[in-house]
Design a protein around this motif. Structure first.
Motif: not given
Length: 478
Positions: A121-124, A128-129, A88-89, A81-82
């Motif tokens: 923004y939604s893709l980024a 991350v989320q 990405g952040s 996950y990391r």
């Protein structure tokens, strides 16, 4: 000492710092982006709402794809996950700032700019989320303890909500007011920098648990592949996930509409009282930390299923109270407005935990670990509810004649704001109650799932015996 995926209390709190970033960015966009588009960029509310819905059509493909990519990831250096959070952040932070840049373009150019920046923004956000929300699946096998993990995650995360509701308006005023393009850009940049730092701290806190999986590597070496159809069964054949997504989605829709209308409601219905919005953040944050101490008792008494049903019924009462309270009765109005996010905090915590339980439920039934794919559905529903709520708000505001330049809106517009803030949530809360009636995971099922998952994980990591060895393996891999 045998290897265990049980995180320490300290690591849970450090991991939860990432939810400050999660909540701050999500709340900032959910609370202010519609107002920013209509009052700063000059885009009509209907067009703004359409932008959000188009972005969700993109997410319908990218969110599950991202979930499957993460489930296949098995990095020797960064785990599963990391890597997506660490790399990405910063990208998410940059794009978040770009959304609030207000370029000097024609109206058509501004609309294209808004479409492009919001979709990026939604893709980024997806990158991350999804891994961020999937991480609790490796922090504990116990469904009961996982509820506490989610309570801590949400309580700490509400500091981000507090920052948005209590600090964003004063910061905007400090830099020039909510009508200043430069003020919005400065505030967005500040939130972006701090959010990026918190995401990285969160990712680093789980480095001893988010590690290389020897069993997954052996499976790949043997050429054993899980087909797309098999992976999708984690979602399509998962009744538990479907019910909790319907419940959470409709509830989230109600919360998102409420958050999105707060700026309008406090500014117009209550007569320029936007400073009171900070009370919502303080109350939600304090209550969320109180939840850490009582969530175990609440879940033990009612279970997640009945716990969500009861809290939804209380939410209906609060919405009815707001509907029938005159706007000039500031005290009562604030009581009912504050009650809604407090109720939402309980449901959000229980729903997040139930989603992860449904990932274990799918693995128990199919043998496939699709935790990130399951988390992607939660992320998608969360974003969909935000977009659908914004679309409804935009369409209705335009229909009733909302005019950004007017200091006082027409009675028709004021009524529309009030009705959207109360009647739509009431319908949504009823849908949530109905969905949870069909949620299939009982306390007995939870015990059986825990035993299965614990045994399965022990076999997967049987080559790693102690925490010291884990640190040694990670050091060698780096």
């Amino acid at each position: 000492m045998k290897y265990s995926v049980e995180a320490s209390e300290k690591d849970i709190y450090l991991y939860s710092i990432g939810n400050i970033a999660n909540t701050a960015i999500f709340m900032f966009v959910g609370t202010y982006i519609m107002f920013y588009y209509t009052n700063i960029l000059g885009i009509s509310a209907t067009v703004a709402g359409t932008i959000f819905m188009v972005a969700r059509l993109v997410d319908a493909f990218t969110d599950p794809l991202m979930g499957m990519i993460i489930d296949k990831t098995n990095s020797k250096k960064f785990g599963k996950y990391r890597p997506y959070i660490l790399f990405g952040s910063p990208l998410l932070g940059v794009i978040f700032v770009v959304m609030f840049m207000a370029p000097e373009l024609s109206m058509g150019g501004k609309i294209i700019y808004a479409y492009t920046s919001y979709i990026l923004y939604s893709l980024a956000w997806t990158c991350v989320q999804i891994p961020q929300l999937a991480l609790p699946i490796i922090l504990s096998h116990s469904t009961a303890r996982r509820a506490k993990v989610q309570a801590i995650f949400q309580a700490v995360g509400n500091i981000g909500s507090l920052a948005v509701t209590a600090l964003a308006i004063p910061m905007l005023n400090w830099f020039g007011g909510d009508s200043s393009e430069e003020a919005w850009l400065m505030v967005a940049a500040i939130f972006a920098v701090f959010s990026t730092i918190m995401f990285i701290i969160s990712a680093m806190s789980v480095r001893k648990l988010d590690i290389y999986n020897p069993a997954q590597a052996k499976q790949a070496q043997k050429g054993e592949k899980i087909s797309f159809k098999q992976r999708m069964k984690v979602i399509t054949s998962n009744t538990a996930l479907l019910m909790v997504l319907i419940s959470f989605g409709t509830d989230s829709l109600a919360i998102q509409i409420g958050n999105g209308l707060n700026m309008y409601f406090f500014k117009y219905n209550m007569g320029e009282k936007t400073h009171l919005m900070g009370i919502i953040g303080w109350a939600t944050t304090i209550f969320s930390f109180m939840l850490i101490g009582i969530v175990g008792w609440y879940v033990a008494k009612l279970g997640k299923k009945n716990g969500i049903i009861v809290i939804e019924a209380i939410a209906i009462i609060a919405a009815l109270g707001l509907l029938f309270t005159p706007a000039n009765n500031t005290f009562l109005v604030m009581v009912f407005i504050v009650a809604t996010p407090l109720i939402g905090a309980v449901n959000n915590m229980l729903s997040r935990s139930a989603v992860l339980d449904s990932a274990n439920y799918a693995e128990w039934k199919t043998g496939i670990n699709g935790s990130a794919l399951v988390s992607s559905t939660f992320t998608f529903v969360n974003k969909l509810s935000q977009a659908f709520g914004a679309f409804i708000m935009g369409y209705v505001l335009d229909f009733v004649g909302y005019a950004p330049g007017l200091a006082q809106q027409t009675p028709q517009t004021l009524n529309a704001i009030l009705y959207m803030k109360t009647l739509i949530p009431i319908a949504a809360f009823i849908c949530s109650i109905v969905a949870m009636k069909f949620y299939p995971i009982s306390k007995k099922t939870e015990s059986e799932m825990e035993a299965f998952i614990s045994t399965k994980r022990a076999k997967e990591f049987e080559g790693i015996e102690t925490e010291a060895e884990i640190e040694s393996v990670e050091f060698e891999m780096c």
